[in-house]
Design a protein around this motif. Structure first.
Motif, mmCIF file in Angstrom:
data_model
loop_
_atom_site.group_PDB
_atom_site.id
_atom_site.type_symbol
_atom_site.label_atom_id
_atom_site.label_comp_id
_atom_site.label_asym_id
_atom_site.label_seq_id
_atom_site.Cartn_x
_atom_site.Cartn_y
_atom_site.Cartn_z
ATOM 1 N N MET A 115 15.490 -15.676 6.477
ATOM 2 C CA MET A 115 14.884 -14.358 6.677
ATOM 3 C C MET A 115 13.726 -13.127 5.730
ATOM 4 O O MET A 115 14.612 -14.086 4.297
ATOM 5 N N GLN A 116 13.020 -13.346 5.474
ATOM 6 C CA GLN A 116 11.811 -12.852 4.732
ATOM 7 C C GLN A 116 11.166 -11.062 4.717
ATOM 8 O O GLN A 116 11.059 -11.069 5.844
ATOM 9 N N VAL A 117 10.628 -10.646 3.701
ATOM 10 C CA VAL A 117 10.299 -9.621 3.993
ATOM 11 C C VAL A 117 8.968 -9.393 2.423
ATOM 12 O O VAL A 117 8.683 -9.819 1.717
ATOM 13 N N GLU A 118 7.944 -9.640 3.091
ATOM 14 C CA GLU A 118 6.143 -9.644 2.283
ATOM 15 C C GLU A 118 6.536 -10.593 1.488
ATOM 16 O O GLU A 118 6.132 -10.402 -0.107
ATOM 17 N N ASP A 119 7.149 -11.740 2.375
ATOM 18 C CA ASP A 119 7.362 -13.379 1.338
ATOM 19 C C ASP A 119 8.686 -12.971 0.249
ATOM 20 O O ASP A 119 8.420 -13.903 -0.367
ATOM 21 N N TYR A 153 19.225 -1.470 2.733
ATOM 22 C CA TYR A 153 18.367 -1.112 3.066
ATOM 23 C C TYR A 153 16.914 -1.644 2.673
ATOM 24 O O TYR A 153 16.200 -1.968 1.131
ATOM 25 N N CYS A 154 16.029 -2.720 3.622
ATOM 26 C CA CYS A 154 15.175 -3.112 3.508
ATOM 27 C C CYS A 154 14.009 -3.412 3.865
ATOM 28 O O CYS A 154 13.761 -3.373 5.104
ATOM 29 N N TYR A 155 12.834 -2.095 3.463
ATOM 30 C CA TYR A 155 11.477 -1.765 4.513
ATOM 31 C C TYR A 155 10.315 -2.688 4.034
ATOM 32 O O TYR A 155 10.155 -2.739 2.959
ATOM 33 N N SER A 156 9.780 -3.074 4.518
ATOM 34 C CA SER A 156 8.758 -3.155 4.520
ATOM 35 C C SER A 156 7.211 -2.889 4.382
ATOM 36 O O SER A 156 6.835 -1.981 5.559
ATOM 37 N N ALA A 157 6.999 -2.026 3.128
ATOM 38 C CA ALA A 157 6.084 -1.138 3.157
ATOM 39 C C ALA A 157 4.234 -1.567 4.106
ATOM 40 O O ALA A 157 3.587 -1.034 4.277
ATOM 41 N N GLN A 158 3.904 -2.970 3.759
ATOM 42 C CA GLN A 158 2.987 -3.667 4.436
ATOM 43 C C GLN A 158 2.984 -3.430 6.000
ATOM 44 O O GLN A 158 2.331 -3.035 7.037
ATOM 45 N N ALA A 159 4.114 -3.554 6.374
ATOM 46 C CA ALA A 159 4.901 -3.962 7.991
ATOM 47 C C ALA A 159 4.616 -1.828 8.679
ATOM 48 O O ALA A 159 3.654 -1.926 9.349
ATOM 49 N N ILE A 160 5.052 -1.168 7.351
ATOM 50 C CA ILE A 160 4.693 0.717 8.146
ATOM 51 C C ILE A 160 2.797 0.504 8.526
ATOM 52 O O ILE A 160 2.724 1.319 8.628
ATOM 53 N N ALA A 161 2.294 0.400 7.175
ATOM 54 C CA ALA A 161 1.477 0.630 7.219
ATOM 55 C C ALA A 161 -0.162 -0.094 8.344
ATOM 56 O O ALA A 161 -0.793 0.394 8.856
ATOM 57 N N SER A 162 0.965 -1.225 7.854
ATOM 58 C CA SER A 162 0.393 -1.927 9.318
ATOM 59 C C SER A 162 -0.142 -1.775 10.528
ATOM 60 O O SER A 162 -0.920 -1.640 11.632
ATOM 61 N N ASN A 163 1.831 -0.968 11.006
ATOM 62 C CA ASN A 163 1.822 -0.933 12.448
ATOM 63 C C ASN A 163 1.145 0.880 12.797
ATOM 64 O O ASN A 163 0.598 1.286 12.891
ATOM 65 N N TYR A 164 1.304 1.377 11.096
ATOM 66 C CA TYR A 164 0.401 2.814 11.605
ATOM 67 C C TYR A 164 -1.565 2.294 11.027
ATOM 68 O O TYR A 164 -1.553 3.306 12.345
ATOM 69 N N ALA A 198 10.789 6.358 1.020
ATOM 70 C CA ALA A 198 10.199 5.954 0.068
ATOM 71 C C ALA A 198 8.897 5.691 1.677
ATOM 72 O O ALA A 198 7.789 6.115 1.974
ATOM 73 N N ILE A 199 9.891 5.997 2.671
ATOM 74 C CA ILE A 199 9.027 5.584 3.836
ATOM 75 C C ILE A 199 7.910 6.830 4.283
ATOM 76 O O ILE A 199 7.042 6.832 4.891
ATOM 77 N N LEU A 200 8.598 8.211 4.076
ATOM 78 C CA LEU A 200 7.557 9.024 4.075
ATOM 79 C C LEU A 200 6.595 9.048 3.279
ATOM 80 O O LEU A 200 5.477 9.320 2.912
ATOM 81 N N ALA A 201 6.984 8.937 2.016
ATOM 82 C CA ALA A 201 5.427 8.998 1.345
ATOM 83 C C ALA A 201 4.629 7.628 1.653
ATOM 84 O O ALA A 201 3.574 8.119 1.762
ATOM 85 N N THR A 202 5.161 6.940 2.232
ATOM 86 C CA THR A 202 4.150 5.410 2.274
ATOM 87 C C THR A 202 3.259 5.865 3.239
ATOM 88 O O THR A 202 1.711 6.001 3.293
ATOM 89 N N LEU A 203 4.424 6.345 4.336
ATOM 90 C CA LEU A 203 3.239 7.304 5.609
ATOM 91 C C LEU A 203 2.400 8.805 5.025
ATOM 92 O O LEU A 203 1.351 9.098 5.507
ATOM 93 N N ALA A 204 3.011 9.599 3.963
ATOM 94 C CA ALA A 204 1.590 10.469 3.642
ATOM 95 C C ALA A 204 0.318 9.836 3.095
ATOM 96 O O ALA A 204 -0.558 10.565 3.138
ATOM 97 N N GLN A 205 0.419 9.231 2.184
ATOM 98 C CA GLN A 205 -1.029 8.106 1.678
ATOM 99 C C GLN A 205 -1.096 7.593 2.836
ATOM 100 O O GLN A 205 -2.707 7.704 2.420
ATOM 101 N N LEU A 206 -1.165 7.215 3.932
ATOM 102 C CA LEU A 206 -1.570 6.457 4.937
ATOM 103 C C LEU A 206 -2.401 7.667 5.759
ATOM 104 O O LEU A 206 -3.672 7.716 5.941
#
Length: 189
Positions: free
Chosen positions: A1-5, A20-31, A56-64
């Motif tokens: 299993m991997q996240v962003e390579d 917990y591991c979240y992918s900023a790349q996946a969040i941005a892609s879905n957005y 961190a998730i909220l900040a990523t979405l805010a930037q988007l």
């Protein structure tokens, strides 16, 4: 299993477990997929903070450019702290306290989703008291009886005889005589 390579095992060598591991790349892609789907429309994509209030998730979405769908003062505070602008915050949820309504009004949030006529009257009275205006869509389960209200509310759309939880015409199903005004499409993810 991997996240962003990067494998989860490799991360676990450097980060104490469990984590917990979240992918900023996946969040941005879905957005971006949501954003592309509504391209050309006056729309705002709001993330439901109750789904995961990780800063961190909220900040990523805010930037988007995402907005926030909130159900409490705490969630409004978290969204603001993450960089989501007040004019992109929607306050939904039942049982909003007077303190929460006052806080939301003071921040200048985009809108309240009103759950009942008494709540509408309470928001209106507090907005008048604070000399401000509250915006809301009619997210009510029945028609409101016309009654005079002080000029404290901005109305965003017409009432339909049926409750609409997702207001974009492409998403409306099983509603027979539903009219949606030509107003912004609101989508919560």
């Amino acid at each position: 299993m991997q996240v962003e390579d990067v494998t989860i095992g490799e991360l676990a060598k450097h980060i104490p477990t469990p984590f917990y591991c979240y992918s900023a790349q996946a969040i941005a892609s879905n957005y971006q997929r949501y954003s592309d789907a509504f391209a050309g429309l006056d729309s705002l994509i709001c993330y439901a903070v109750k789904a995961n209030s990780n800063q961190a998730i909220l900040a990523t979405l805010a930037q988007l450019g995402a907005g926030a769908d909130t159900v409490s003062e705490g969630e409004i505070r978290r969204a603001l702290a993450a960089g989501i602008k007040a004019e992109k915050i929607v306050f939904a949820g039942v049982g909003k306290s007077e303190q929460e309504i006052r806080y939301a009004l003071a921040q200048g949030i985009l809108q309240f989703n009103v759950e009942s006529e008494p709540e509408l009257e309470r928001i209106s009275a507090l907005a008048v008291e604070m000399n401000t205006t509250a915006a809301y869509p009619f997210a009510l389960t029945r028609m409101l009886k016309p009654k005079p209200m002080q000029r404290s509310l901005r109305v965003w759309r017409r009432i339909s005889s049926a409750l609409i939880s997702i207001w974009h015409p492409s998403f409306i199903t099983r509603l027979r005589h539903c009219r949606v005004s030509k107003s912004p499409a609101w989508m919560c993810i």
